[in-house]
Design a protein around this motif. Structure first.
Motif, PDB file in Angstrom:
ATOM      1  N   PHE A 107       0.855  -1.190   0.000  1.00  0.00           N
ATOM      2  CA  PHE A 107       0.000   0.000   0.000  1.00  0.00           C
ATOM      3  C   PHE A 107       0.900   1.252   0.000  1.00  0.00           C
ATOM      4  O   PHE A 107       1.937   1.266   0.647  1.00  0.00           O
ATOM      5  N   PRO A 108       0.539   2.310  -0.739  1.00  0.00           N
ATOM      6  CA  PRO A 108      -0.730   2.561  -1.446  1.00  0.00           C
ATOM      7  C   PRO A 108      -0.814   1.943  -2.840  1.00  0.00           C
ATOM      8  O   PRO A 108      -1.806   2.150  -3.526  1.00  0.00           O
ATOM      9  N   ASP A 109       0.231   1.232  -3.289  1.00  0.00           N
ATOM     10  CA  ASP A 109       0.090   0.462  -4.530  1.00  0.00           C
ATOM     11  C   ASP A 109      -0.815  -0.743  -4.276  1.00  0.00           C
ATOM     12  O   ASP A 109      -1.129  -1.069  -3.129  1.00  0.00           O
ATOM     13  N   GLU A 110      -1.220  -1.411  -5.321  1.00  0.00           N
ATOM     14  CA  GLU A 110      -1.979  -2.648  -5.159  1.00  0.00           C
ATOM     15  C   GLU A 110      -1.067  -3.747  -4.619  1.00  0.00           C
ATOM     16  O   GLU A 110       0.139  -3.772  -4.902  1.00  0.00           O
ATOM     17  N   TYR A 111      -1.643  -4.639  -3.819  1.00  0.00           N
ATOM     18  CA  TYR A 111      -0.832  -5.763  -3.351  1.00  0.00           C
ATOM     19  C   TYR A 111      -0.581  -6.716  -4.517  1.00  0.00           C
ATOM     20  O   TYR A 111      -1.364  -6.809  -5.469  1.00  0.00           O
ATOM     21  N   GLY A 112       0.539  -7.434  -4.418  1.00  0.00           N
ATOM     22  CA  GLY A 112       0.935  -8.315  -5.501  1.00  0.00           C
ATOM     23  C   GLY A 112       0.519  -9.756  -5.267  1.00  0.00           C
ATOM     24  O   GLY A 112      -0.100 -10.096  -4.246  1.00  0.00           O
ATOM     25  N   PRO A 113       0.847 -10.651  -6.187  1.00  0.00           N
ATOM     26  CA  PRO A 113       0.499 -12.070  -6.052  1.00  0.00           C
ATOM     27  C   PRO A 113       1.409 -12.772  -5.045  1.00  0.00           C
ATOM     28  O   PRO A 113       2.519 -12.338  -4.753  1.00  0.00           O
ATOM     29  N   ASP A 114       0.896 -13.883  -4.517  1.00  0.00           N
ATOM     30  CA  ASP A 114       1.654 -14.754  -3.607  1.00  0.00           C
ATOM     31  C   ASP A 114       2.218 -13.998  -2.405  1.00  0.00           C
ATOM     32  O   ASP A 114       3.336 -14.258  -1.958  1.00  0.00           O
ATOM     33  N   ARG A 115       1.426 -13.106  -1.867  1.00  0.00           N
ATOM     34  CA  ARG A 115       1.857 -12.374  -0.671  1.00  0.00           C
ATOM     35  C   ARG A 115       1.452 -13.179   0.560  1.00  0.00           C
ATOM     36  O   ARG A 115       0.339 -13.711   0.653  1.00  0.00           O
ATOM     37  N   ASN A 116       2.353 -13.273   1.530  1.00  0.00           N
ATOM     38  CA  ASN A 116       2.098 -13.977   2.792  1.00  0.00           C
ATOM     39  C   ASN A 116       2.655 -13.104   3.909  1.00  0.00           C
ATOM     40  O   ASN A 116       3.854 -13.118   4.193  1.00  0.00           O
ATOM     41  N   CYS A 117       1.778 -12.319   4.532  1.00  0.00           N
ATOM     42  CA  CYS A 117       2.214 -11.282   5.469  1.00  0.00           C
ATOM     43  C   CYS A 117       1.515 -11.454   6.815  1.00  0.00           C
ATOM     44  O   CYS A 117       0.423 -12.026   6.899  1.00  0.00           O
ATOM     45  N   SER A 118       2.152 -10.935   7.856  1.00  0.00           N
ATOM     46  CA  SER A 118       1.560 -11.030   9.199  1.00  0.00           C
ATOM     47  C   SER A 118       1.943  -9.809  10.015  1.00  0.00           C
ATOM     48  O   SER A 118       3.024  -9.225   9.830  1.00  0.00           O
ATOM     49  N   TRP A 119       1.040  -9.439  10.908  1.00  0.00           N
ATOM     50  CA  TRP A 119       1.241  -8.304  11.803  1.00  0.00           C
ATOM     51  C   TRP A 119       0.751  -8.690  13.196  1.00  0.00           C
ATOM     52  O   TRP A 119      -0.273  -9.363  13.338  1.00  0.00           O
ATOM     53  N   MET A 120       1.490  -8.250  14.203  1.00  0.00           N
ATOM     54  CA  MET A 120       1.126  -8.548  15.585  1.00  0.00           C
ATOM     55  C   MET A 120       0.692  -7.261  16.282  1.00  0.00           C
ATOM     56  O   MET A 120       1.386  -6.245  16.223  1.00  0.00           O
ATOM     57  N   LEU A 121      -0.477  -7.316  16.918  1.00  0.00           N
ATOM     58  CA  LEU A 121      -0.979  -6.188  17.707  1.00  0.00           C
ATOM     59  C   LEU A 121      -0.965  -6.589  19.172  1.00  0.00           C
ATOM     60  O   LEU A 121      -1.569  -7.601  19.545  1.00  0.00           O
ATOM     61  N   GLY A 122      -0.304  -5.780  19.991  1.00  0.00           N
ATOM     62  CA  GLY A 122      -0.238  -6.079  21.416  1.00  0.00           C
ATOM     63  C   GLY A 122      -0.226  -4.838  22.267  1.00  0.00           C
ATOM     64  O   GLY A 122       0.696  -4.658  23.083  1.00  0.00           O
ATOM     65  N   PRO A 123      -1.215  -3.945  22.141  1.00  0.00           N
ATOM     66  CA  PRO A 123      -1.262  -2.787  23.032  1.00  0.00           C
ATOM     67  C   PRO A 123      -1.528  -3.233  24.470  1.00  0.00           C
ATOM     68  O   PRO A 123      -2.021  -4.348  24.694  1.00  0.00           O
ATOM     69  N   PRO A 124      -1.200  -2.407  25.450  1.00  0.00           N
ATOM     70  CA  PRO A 124      -1.347  -2.809  26.860  1.00  0.00           C
ATOM     71  C   PRO A 124      -2.789  -2.800  27.333  1.00  0.00           C
ATOM     72  O   PRO A 124      -3.148  -2.104  28.287  1.00  0.00           O
ATOM     73  N   THR A 125      -3.643  -3.571  26.682  1.00  0.00           N
ATOM     74  CA  THR A 125      -5.051  -3.669  27.060  1.00  0.00           C
ATOM     75  C   THR A 125      -5.488  -5.122  26.927  1.00  0.00           C
ATOM     76  O   THR A 125      -4.735  -5.969  26.444  1.00  0.00           O
ATOM     77  N   THR A 126      -6.717  -5.400  27.341  1.00  0.00           N
ATOM     78  CA  THR A 126      -7.243  -6.765  27.267  1.00  0.00           C
ATOM     79  C   THR A 126      -8.244  -6.948  26.139  1.00  0.00           C
ATOM     80  O   THR A 126      -8.791  -8.037  25.966  1.00  0.00           O
ATOM     81  N   ALA A 127      -8.497  -5.894  25.364  1.00  0.00           N
ATOM     82  CA  ALA A 127      -9.441  -5.988  24.246  1.00  0.00           C
ATOM     83  C   ALA A 127      -9.020  -5.001  23.167  1.00  0.00           C
ATOM     84  O   ALA A 127      -8.321  -4.018  23.433  1.00  0.00           O
ATOM     85  N   LEU A 128      -9.461  -5.267  21.940  1.00  0.00           N
ATOM     86  CA  LEU A 128      -9.104  -4.437  20.796  1.00  0.00           C
ATOM     87  C   LEU A 128     -10.353  -4.073  20.004  1.00  0.00           C
ATOM     88  O   LEU A 128     -11.318  -4.836  19.958  1.00  0.00           O
ATOM     89  N   GLU A 129     -10.288  -2.906  19.382  1.00  0.00           N
ATOM     90  CA  GLU A 129     -11.352  -2.472  18.477  1.00  0.00           C
ATOM     91  C   GLU A 129     -10.726  -2.162  17.118  1.00  0.00           C
ATOM     92  O   GLU A 129      -9.831  -1.327  17.017  1.00  0.00           O
ATOM     93  N   LEU A 130     -11.188  -2.845  16.087  1.00  0.00           N
ATOM     94  CA  LEU A 130     -10.704  -2.641  14.728  1.00  0.00           C
ATOM     95  C   LEU A 130     -11.788  -1.974  13.896  1.00  0.00           C
ATOM     96  O   LEU A 130     -12.970  -2.275  14.044  1.00  0.00           O
ATOM     97  N   THR A 131     -11.375  -1.068  13.007  1.00  0.00           N
ATOM     98  CA  THR A 131     -12.294  -0.444  12.065  1.00  0.00           C
ATOM     99  C   THR A 131     -11.651  -0.468  10.687  1.00  0.00           C
ATOM    100  O   THR A 131     -10.567   0.085  10.499  1.00  0.00           O
ATOM    101  N   PHE A 132     -12.309  -1.124   9.739  1.00  0.00           N
ATOM    102  CA  PHE A 132     -11.786  -1.198   8.380  1.00  0.00           C
ATOM    103  C   PHE A 132     -12.188   0.068   7.626  1.00  0.00           C
ATOM    104  O   PHE A 132     -13.374   0.347   7.433  1.00  0.00           O
ATOM    105  N   ARG A 133     -11.180   0.832   7.213  1.00  0.00           N
ATOM    106  CA  ARG A 133     -11.429   2.063   6.453  1.00  0.00           C
ATOM    107  C   ARG A 133     -11.502   1.779   4.958  1.00  0.00           C
ATOM    108  O   ARG A 133     -12.205   2.478   4.224  1.00  0.00           O
ATOM    109  N   LEU A 134     -10.774   0.767   4.523  1.00  0.00           N
ATOM    110  CA  LEU A 134     -10.809   0.310   3.133  1.00  0.00           C
ATOM    111  C   LEU A 134     -10.727  -1.208   3.148  1.00  0.00           C
ATOM    112  O   LEU A 134     -10.054  -1.794   4.000  1.00  0.00           O
ATOM    113  N   PHE A 135     -11.408  -1.839   2.204  1.00  0.00           N
ATOM    114  CA  PHE A 135     -11.285  -3.280   2.071  1.00  0.00           C
ATOM    115  C   PHE A 135     -11.664  -3.665   0.652  1.00  0.00           C
ATOM    116  O   PHE A 135     -12.831  -3.578   0.261  1.00  0.00           O
ATOM    117  N   GLU A 136     -10.657  -4.048  -0.133  1.00  0.00           N
ATOM    118  CA  GLU A 136     -10.895  -4.437  -1.525  1.00  0.00           C
ATOM    119  C   GLU A 136      -9.918  -5.563  -1.874  1.00  0.00           C
ATOM    120  O   GLU A 136      -8.739  -5.303  -2.160  1.00  0.00           O
TER     121      GLU A 136
END
Length: 460
Positions: free
Chosen positions: A233-262
């Protein structure tokens, strides 16, 4: 007068914002109005070509049928056009724009300078005098330069920042470079990227600077809030992508909001898992997008994984997250629920003498936004204290061994007892037996006074 003051005080306490709520800064993901680099997703209300009404006024989109874009050309509202004159980007240009009254030079449209329409991770436009350069790391040029091409170059070099300039040049640097940087007007970064006609890559002697975490294929986030973009991003994602992200803020719950999804198809998939147990919490793909609105997950650490197939090409996603505060261990009964303690306090503690209670706790957790409101609160508090000082009442829960006489009838009822000339309203669910004891010391209020207190209690 005293009853009116008490009613106003209670309403104000319920409507005031919680203490500690703040607007935050313009760099907060929650306050950004755009998550695409060209602002195609802008749905704000700026209707001049510059902020605060300084620029030229925009024409209404339902009055521009003589041009290529109008509300008639966007009947489904995909581009955000309608019976308004807000800046939009219906043609995928480099930034939002609008039609204006035609000038003598034949100019009939202008770009809009919108301070809040810069994707999170874009730090702004900066002056680059060249001696020394605004970003002190390695640099390069390319006739196929895009924002992500430069970000990837600087990410591989191990730098924190990437800057694009003049449409074809890329510079790398660190956070310390920004301390001596000189911001430039956003409109100075107006050069189209050589490798993408829908992106801006700085300007002449001007750097558009980004954080290299934008569009990274992996990362770990521990901040209380932030934004995650799909790979490339902001380019288009490419083929055969295998990515991961870890979220660990100092809380016991998370709130996600998708601003874009295509996503391109059902084989391109985003999974949300509990990072500790590996349990799958949610999964979305090209055929099953996430629901609109915030998504709350009861997990302290979240693992996001994205995989695309051999043909995957699409805009991808942008999501914001924030850690939710820990839930309190004890919950007070909800207002109007009729719940009461299982044990009745002694008679001394049940009197109406001033003591910390739910109302005072709610008042202590709220704050007035202005000095005028503070003055009003003090005035109403004095009226309340005067009211309380003149009353000697018996507060008895509706259930328990010491309930006062109920009002018979369907639904919830209230019985008012008083010792002349004082009174109190008591919750009394139907069916509770009438008992002796303290009730013998009180007399029922008149029907008119009962009606007034019943209206006040119902309002709560």
């Amino acid at each position: 007068m005293e009853t009116w003051a008490l009613q106003v005080l209670l309403v104000l306490c319920l409507l005031l914002p919680p203490h500690g709520a703040s607007a935050g800064s313009l760099h907060s993901p929650g306050l950004s109005e755009c998550f695409q680099v060209n602002g195609a997703d802008y749905r704000g209300h700026q209707n001049h070509t510059a902020p605060s009404g300084v620029g030229r006024p925009c024409l209404f989109w339902d009055q521009t049928q003589q041009h290529s874009y109008s509300s008639a050309s966007d009947p489904q509202g995909r581009w955000g056009l309608g019976a308004h004159n807000f800046c939009r980007n219906p043609d995928g240009d480099v930034q939002p724009w609008c039609y204006v009254a035609e000038t003598e030079e034949g100019i009939y449209w202008r770009y809009c300078d919108i301070p809040t329409c810069h994707m999170p991770g874009y730090l702004g436009c900066f002056v680059d005098s060249g001696t020394p350069p605004a970003l002190s790391g390695p640099s390069g040029t390319s006739t196929k330069l895009t924002v992500q091409v430069c970000l990837r170059f600087c990410r591989m070099k191990g730098y924190e920042l990437a800057g694009v300039e003049a449409g074809y040049a890329c510079f790398c640097g660190s956070e310390s470079d920004l301390t001596r940087g000189h911001p430039a007007p956003a409109t100075d970064c107006d050069q189209i990227c050589f490798g993408h006609p829908g992106q801006l890559c700085g300007g002449d002697g001007r750097l558009g600077i980004y954080e290299v975490s934008v569009g990274a294929c992996q990362g770990s986030w521990t901040a209380p809030q932030g934004v995650i973009y799909s790979p490339d991003f902001p380019d288009e994602y490419g083929p055969d992508r295998n990515c991961s992200w870890m979220l660990g803020p100092p809380t016991t719950a998370l709130e996600l909001t998708f601003r874009l999804f295509e996503l391109a198809d059902p084989r391109d998939r985003l999974e949300l898992r509990d990072a500790t147990s590996g349990r799958l919490l949610r999964a979305f793909d090209g055929a099953r997008p996430p629901p609109p609105g915030p998504l709350r997950l009861q997990t302290a650490a979240l693992l996001l994984t994205f995989r695309s197939d051999a043909r995957g090409h699409a805009q991808g996603f942008a999501l914001t997250y924030r850690g939710l505060p820990d839930a309190p261990e004890k919950h007070s009964p909800t207002r109007g629920s009729g719940q009461s303690p299982t044990t009745l306090p002694d008679r001394a503690n049940a009197s109406c003498s001033p003591s910390p209670g739910p109302l005072e706790s709610a008042m202590g957790a709220r704050v007035f936004p202005s000095v005028t409101a503070v003055s009003l609160l003090l005035l109403l508090l004095l009226s309340l204290l005067r009211l309380l000082s003149r009353r000697s009442c018996l507060l008895t829960p509706g259930k328990g061994p010491l309930a006062l006489g109920p009002s018979r009838g369907p639904g919830r009822s209230w019985t008012v007892w008083y010792r002349r000339p004082r009174g109190v309203a008591l919750p009394c669910p139907p069916g509770d037996p009438q008992t002796e004891g303290p009730a013998a010391l009180y007399r029922p209020l008149s029907s008119s006074k009962q009606s007034s207190l019943h209206s006040l209690i119902s309002a709560l």
